[in-house]
Scaffold this active site. Structure first.
Site, short mmCIF file in Angstrom:
data_model
loop_
_atom_site.label_atom_id
_atom_site.label_comp_id
_atom_site.label_asym_id
_atom_site.label_seq_id
_atom_site.Cartn_x
_atom_site.Cartn_y
_atom_site.Cartn_z
N THR A 1 -5.21 -5.75 -9.76
CA THR A 1 -3.96 -6.06 -10.01
C THR A 1 -3.94 -7.56 -10.22
OG1 THR A 1 -3.40 -4.10 -9.06
CG2 THR A 1 -1.63 -5.48 -10.09
N LYS B 1 -10.93 -2.61 -2.96
CA LYS B 1 -9.74 -1.89 -3.51
C LYS B 1 -10.01 -0.81 -4.19
CE LYS B 1 -5.53 -3.53 -5.13
NZ LYS B 1 -4.68 -4.69 -5.91
N GLU C 1 -1.82 -4.34 7.80
CA GLU C 1 -1.06 -4.89 6.51
C GLU C 1 0.09 -4.12 6.26
OE1 GLU C 1 -4.17 -4.67 3.38
OE2 GLU C 1 -4.11 -2.25 3.52
#
Ligand SMILES: Cc1ncc(COP(=O)(O)O)c(C=O)c1O
Length: 277
Positions: free
Chosen positions: A28, A140, A173
């Site tokens: 992204t 990712k 996270e």
């Protein structure tokens, strides 16, 4: 606007392994003034992910051109890249010959208030835990069910992010961000060897810390470490850096190091990465 394997269209095959098994990766990317930000770094992570998942990496020149052709159409936007292993195989076994699917799409920039950057955000601890998986940690990949479940835990619009712990109870996270805290002028962040996404902005923050002689520790982070921190911030490619003002009932000041990292990120001159494929 969506490009699928370079063609402008909106549909993929039902047998695509990205849909069937989450067999793929994504990036992204923020667009500013028509330019995809940190593009080389995103492609480097995508290539590293392909190599970990044994997916043939996309032609980076081609992909760069596709990203640029979409980014050029917008001033402020988000470009998303998805690469899946391709179509085929009803079961997990992949077909002998499989051609990766490459999807590049353009999206509006989310309408976040300026106050998130300036005054900071409120966060909460999520109950959904991250599993430990060294094989997938850092990349990712398309399997984001833990984040989806964690984000479904709250509806309070005053809370902008949730902090995720692993199954052993250590902080990893945010649901969509990496997390840093400052204690006695040193910077701390969770190790991502067993869970989490090695964020592009996390990498930039760590490089800047090293460059400016700020001590940085990457390791196990507990809830108490966060609650007793001097400063806290979250970061990702779309939001940049958001200071954390409150975790549940604990308040924090937006401190000088957080401001400094925001400034460095804002003025960062991306020189790309070495060993680009
Ligand atoms: C789970 C998770 N961790 C970390 C990040 C930050 O990654 P990046 O800085 O590359 O945007 C993201 C970004 O979407 C994310 O989804």
């Amino acid at each position: 606007m969506i490009l699928i394997n370079g063609e402008s269209k909106e549909h993929i095959e039902v047998s695509d392994r990205g849909l069937q098994y989450g067999d793929g990766l994504f990036e992204t990317i923020a667009v500013k003034s028509g330019q995809a930000q940190f593009l080389d770094r995103h492609l480097q992570r995508l290539n590293a992910g392909c190599s970990r998942l044994l997916i043939s990496p996309p032609d980076n020149k081609l992909l760069k051109n596709e990203v640029a052709s979409l980014a050029n159409q917008a001033d402020r936007a988000v470009v998303k890249i998805i690469v899946t292993r391709g179509t085929g195989g009803r079961g997990y076994r992949q077909p002998d010959v499989v051609k990766p699917t490459r999807i590049v799409s353009l999206h509006p920039y989310p309408d976040y208030p300026n106050s998130y950057q300036q005054q900071g955000i409120h966060v909460r601890f999520c109950a959904t835990r991250l599993g430990l998986n060294p094989t997938l940690a850092g990349i990712k990949h398309l399997n984001r069910l833990e984040q989806v479940l964690a984000r479904a835990e709250w509806h309070d619009p005053m809370i902008q992010e949730g902090i995720m712990l692993d199954i052993d109870g250590y902080v990893v996270e945010g649901t969509m961000t990496n997390l840093f805290f400052v204690k006695n002028e040193a910077l701390y962040t969770a190790s991502l060897e067993k869970a989490g996404v090695a964020g592009i902005i996390r990498g930039v923050v760590m490089e800047q810390a090293a460059l400016h002689g700020i001590k940085i520790f990457e390791g196990r982070v507990s809830r108490d470490d966060l609650l007793s921190a001097d400063e806290l911030f979250v970061c990702n490619s779309v939001i940049g850096i958001w200071p954390v003002r409150q975790i549940e009932h604990q308040q924090f000041l937006v401190g000088p190091l957080t401001r400094q990292f925001q400034h460095w990120l804002e003025h960062f001159e991306d020189k790309g990465v070495q060993n680009e494929q």
